[in-house]
Design an enzyme around this catalytic site. Sequence first.
Site, PDB file in Angstrom:
ATOM      1  CB  ILE A 175       7.850   5.384  -6.872  1.00 24.51           C
ATOM      2  CG1 ILE A 175       6.610   6.257  -6.636  1.00 24.51           C
ATOM      3  CG2 ILE A 175       8.760   6.016  -7.921  1.00 24.51           C
ATOM      4  CD1 ILE A 175       6.922   7.628  -6.082  1.00 24.51           C
ATOM      5  CD  GLU A 218       9.730   3.310  -1.704  1.00 19.65           C
ATOM      6  OE1 GLU A 218      10.374   2.276  -1.932  1.00 19.65           O
ATOM      7  OE2 GLU A 218       9.831   3.949  -0.640  1.00 19.65           O
TER       8      GLU A 218
END
Length: 306
Positions: A175, A218
């Site tokens: 991300i 992430e």
Amino acid sequence: MNSDHRARILVVDDEPANIELLAGIFEDEHEVLFATNGKRALDLAASARPDVILLDVMMPGTDGFQVCEWLKSERATANVPVIFITGVGDTEGEARGLELGAVDYVNKPINPPVVRLRVQHQIELKRARDQLTRMAVTDGLTGLANRRQFEETLERENARLARTGDALSVILMDIDYFKPFNDTLGHVRGDDCLREVSRVLDETISRPADLAARYGGEEFGCILPETALEDAAAVAERVREAIVELGVPHPASEVADHVTASLGVATLHCQPRQSALRVVARADEQLYRAKAEGRNRVCAAESAER
């Protein structure tokens, strides 16, 4: 376990009367499958994945001991409880069956209350074991596979595909600017974002053999067996677009005003004695390339060697 309440029980017996009796004991509460010979039992066990197997010892051709030995040697069926059905007083046979991995014995003539209790006990034990197994390989926050399951699946698929030289593709995804997201909006919103992105992955990586995992923080990883580079890159692009369509606000991003992701894709043509880690390293290179080229994009390449 096949459902929250109904177990799948495989009855293996060459006597139709015994099959009918056992089916009558369990069919109201559970799904009952049956086989009348060893070969059919092996085929059903591999395809239907029963939760408990009731296995007659004495059958023509492949006997119950041979069937049990095969079941315990195969990864897909090794943990299925096997309860042998045998004649009263066959202590030598009971010992042999237990050595092969059977968990219990039911003596003929069959006593319905006894066999019901013994099978139910094994169903409950299997449910508990399955739950522990799921917890060990599942990420608690997102519900996706965790890194351990990712690595185990990668090695298993690499070994399987090495027999045919088929393709194994991996997607690694980050991300974009997730630390600034957390710093700006807080970790509760960050966790919500991770769950939303995980839902997208779970919906997009949808073939039974594919795996989507939380790789760490992430970062996410996907395994796509028997998938060429072009097709894997197309899957990665669908994931990227779906994350954009979520429209999760990201005021600290340098790419867009919403959450985006960068993805690296690599494909390995599997060969014996070839490490699957090479395809992960190559996908990681492509992920860093995607970040260097501006993020919110997919970069893909074959593994260095064919």
